[in-house]
Design an enzyme around this catalytic site. Sequence first.
Site, PDB file in Angstrom:
ATOM      1  N   ASP A   1      -2.343   1.149   1.026  1.00 40.59           N
ATOM      2  CA  ASP A   1      -1.620   0.869   2.278  1.00 40.59           C
ATOM      3  C   ASP A   1      -0.131   0.740   1.997  1.00 40.59           C
ATOM      4  OD1 ASP A   1      -1.020  -0.788   4.934  1.00 40.59           O
ATOM      5  OD2 ASP A   1      -3.056   0.004   5.146  1.00 40.59           O
ATOM      6  N   ASP A   2       0.550  -0.034   2.800  1.00 40.23           N
ATOM      7  CA  ASP A   2       1.996  -0.224   2.727  1.00 40.23           C
ATOM      8  C   ASP A   2       2.409  -0.690   1.320  1.00 40.23           C
ATOM      9  OD1 ASP A   2       4.589  -0.619   3.490  1.00 40.23           O
ATOM     10  OD2 ASP A   2       4.131  -1.992   5.125  1.00 40.23           O
TER      11      ASP A   2
ATOM     12  N   ARG B   1      10.079  -6.238  13.760  1.00 38.54           N
ATOM     13  CA  ARG B   1       9.562  -6.200  12.387  1.00 38.54           C
ATOM     14  C   ARG B   1      10.627  -5.608  11.451  1.00 38.54           C
ATOM     15  NH1 ARG B   1       4.594  -3.461   9.054  1.00 38.54           N
ATOM     16  NH2 ARG B   1       3.782  -5.367   8.167  1.00 38.54           N
TER      17      ARG B   1
ATOM     18  N   ASP C   1       0.953   4.867  10.733  1.00 39.26           N
ATOM     19  CA  ASP C   1       1.184   3.622  11.470  1.00 39.26           C
ATOM     20  C   ASP C   1       2.388   3.761  12.389  1.00 39.26           C
ATOM     21  OD1 ASP C   1       0.789   0.975  12.197  1.00 39.26           O
ATOM     22  OD2 ASP C   1       0.617   0.266  10.127  1.00 39.26           O
ATOM     23  N   MET C   2       2.563   2.802  13.296  1.00 37.95           N
ATOM     24  CA  MET C   2       3.676   2.792  14.265  1.00 37.95           C
ATOM     25  C   MET C   2       3.750   1.364  14.761  1.00 37.95           C
ATOM     26  SD  MET C   2       5.521   3.178  16.979  1.00 37.95           S
ATOM     27  CE  MET C   2       6.527   4.280  17.917  1.00 37.95           C
ATOM     28  N   ASN C   3       4.671   0.603  14.173  1.00 42.01           N
ATOM     29  CA  ASN C   3       4.580  -0.840  14.349  1.00 42.01           C
ATOM     30  C   ASN C   3       5.534  -1.484  15.343  1.00 42.01           C
ATOM     31  OD1 ASN C   3       2.405  -1.993  12.837  1.00 42.01           O
ATOM     32  ND2 ASN C   3       3.388  -1.161  11.006  1.00 42.01           N
TER      33      ASN C   3
ATOM     34  N   ASP D   1      -5.815  -4.985  14.214  1.00 42.63           N
ATOM     35  CA  ASP D   1      -5.525  -5.716  12.978  1.00 42.63           C
ATOM     36  C   ASP D   1      -6.401  -6.957  12.864  1.00 42.63           C
ATOM     37  OD1 ASP D   1      -3.650  -4.059  11.914  1.00 42.63           O
ATOM     38  OD2 ASP D   1      -1.911  -5.187  12.623  1.00 42.63           O
TER      39      ASP D   1
HETATM   40  C1  GLA Z   1       0.339  -2.711  10.386  1.00 38.18           C
HETATM   41  C2  GLA Z   1      -1.085  -2.221  10.291  1.00 38.18           C
HETATM   42  C3  GLA Z   1      -1.789  -2.884   9.129  1.00 38.18           C
HETATM   43  C4  GLA Z   1      -1.034  -2.591   7.854  1.00 38.18           C
HETATM   44  C5  GLA Z   1       0.412  -3.035   7.997  1.00 38.18           C
HETATM   45  C6  GLA Z   1       1.232  -2.616   6.793  1.00 38.18           C
HETATM   46  O1  GLA Z   1       0.387  -4.034  10.755  1.00 38.18           O
HETATM   47  O2  GLA Z   1      -1.758  -2.433  11.485  1.00 38.18           O
HETATM   48  O3  GLA Z   1      -3.120  -2.438   9.027  1.00 38.18           O
HETATM   49  O4  GLA Z   1      -1.103  -1.230   7.556  1.00 38.18           O
HETATM   50  O5  GLA Z   1       1.019  -2.500   9.157  1.00 38.18           O
HETATM   51  O6  GLA Z   1       2.541  -3.024   6.889  1.00 38.18           O
END
Ligand code: GLA
Length: 728
Positions: free
Chosen positions: A356-357, A433, A468-470, A540
């Site tokens: 992931d990140d 964020r 992703d797109m936060n 999440d």
């Molecule tokens: C978002 C996603 C998570 C994770 C984080 C990483 O919040 O929903 O699942 O990937 O970003 O920063």
Amino acid sequence: MSANQFTDMLAPGIHRHSDKNSWMLVTKHSTYAVGITSEGLLLQLYWGTRLPNFADLPEAQIPHERSSHDVALTLAREEFPAFGGLRYGELAAEALFADGTRDMDLRYQDAEIGERQGLPELRLHLRDAIYPFEVILSYRVDSENDLIIRSASFTNTGKEPIVLKKAFSAVWHLPQQFEQRRLTTLAGQWAQETLVQQRPIVADTVQIESRKGIPGSNAYPWFAIDTQANEHQGEVYFGTIAWSGSWNLRVSTRVSGETAIAGGINEHDFAWILTANQSFETPDFIAGFARNGFNGTRQRMHRYVREHVLPQPQANQPRPVLYNSWEATTFDVTEEGQSKLAERAATLGVELFVIDDGWFPARIHDRAGLGDWRVDPQKFPRGLRPLVERVHELGMQFGIWVEPEMVNPDSDLYRAHPDWIYYFPERPRSEARNQLVLNVGRKDVQEYLIGLLDPLIGDHGVSFIKWDMNRPLSEPGWPEYVQSGHDAREIWVRHVQGVYTIMDTLRARHPQLSIESCSGGGSRADLGILTRTDQVWSSDNTHPDARLFIQEGISHILPGRTMGAWVTDTPSDRVWNEIPLRYRFHVSMMGMLGIGGHLLHWSDEDMAEARIWIDAYKQIRHIVQDGEQHWLVSPTASQGTWAAVECLTPDAREAVAFAYRRTNPFWNTTPPLRFQGLQPDARYRIKTMGQSETPAIELSGATLMHQGLTLPLGRSSYASCILHIQQI
Ligand code: GLA
């Protein structure tokens, strides 16, 4: 359908009544009819249960005006009412012509037949009575699923520019009725997506929408309107807008019992300039009619998504069990740490390992790094390849997280291109964020992202990306575009088109690639994004209590194969109590099973148990991912105390039932579980999964459906079981 005296069949499911200038879209169980009035206006004539004889349908006629306040054009059931004249009901379109006229007058021109998405299509051409402006209304017929897929395309056939101010996909009319109807929608917020909301319909307008540039989690672009329906019985009209940006869905009911539903791209801050010969095409608005309750609508949507939305060939392949390292390691990503997790994951039978990140430079927290999609040489001194090779050696595919539309101000990309984001020159740039949104409507931004993502995938053997797109869009400005004579209000659409272009390019270059759409969980899970992604990260929130509600809500639209569901650790900073591993697995196994816990902290017993459930999942995933899904006990109805879901193969030879009893404060016996859809006379063998010592029992389909099955749930809280049922 037998030939009808006055009608010609133009294509399967599309009939024309030549005398009356009307068309009937006929599906397995429904009829949708439209016709042209003598003035050339297009009206809806009927939508509901399939009719045996089209000749019985009325001719299209503008109704009499009720008064000078309730004028005829507003009472007419227009298919695509555009702002103009005496129209005060729901509108589908609005435009500004070069001479300042803001009023439209669309009249029917002609019709043609085509094919799209493998579905027969009726195209009705409308044209403004005065101005060089054409609208083509598309109707595709999914006969098997009783769905009509509508969209509209607008063309400037003249020389002067035309500004589109509103461009909805469709307006739908329900039969006039005084009997109480009910509206169901899905509402939420981050980590609390897709919760079922129901309210009686009264004479007013209900609007659900997103103005965020993404569909968002506050509402899902879907509706259902029923008359005394339940899970398996009753009339339900339902629909969803396949658009990954801001959207708007309005349900308007008159005091005289007429309901219209209008929807499409949100008109808020929207504009699109059509210069000579340019066209603009709306997203699809898919709607249907079912007489077998909410389960009927769910089956229809699931089949449609599998057959006509999801990318091929992945849509026909089993989705792999994945491991995602986010909750285990957050930003603390290293080759060694990820390798250890991968080794543990492989021993469980995991098939796809996703990092992931945190793998790119400066990404030790969420304040830096987004935009610089290169492998961090500090965390991966040997590059990413050794880790990928290790994952492949372990027999798993490799996946990676990216958030392409974003940039941190603290990044090389932003330092080099501060003008690549949405901004107004004199306004502060709002961060959420700690990040800003890249203007992916720009070709150079698209090329930059493709230029980095393409080799990331190709050179590293990446099979899966979690995209992703936060955060939502803000300060939607594009000064350079405005300076060159354009209208920056187009960005709401250009952003979505840019995302689609990048995804489509990557998929075309890497046909085996799969993509998961994530937006801080389930903020972008619409059918537009699912045309180029294979699954969505539904939330999440992985707390099983929350998940039952979220998964029930999303199941109104999305099939099991698209709904990502991870098993994570308890207790944790989000799930404060201990919840049995078995229960956590059982909740995730009704969708696309993933593991998100810290495997290095799992005991040998946990690992052994996880193996059992992953193995069980592989035995039943063909039913879970592609079967019919029946919510036998709704967690919403039981207020979260218990829930049960059955998945069933279309031939009813095999089924699997998941039952969850979270708590039983009044020590009541749990009612027998009554199945759906089995063959009454067939005999079935029922086995409790994961418990080899429990003997199988045999019962008839009728017994399972009507008497039901007493569940082996014991007395404790967080009791659950999975029953595998096979025809003998
Ligand atoms: C978002 C996603 C998570 C994770 C984080 C990483 O919040 O929903 O699942 O990937 O970003 O920063």
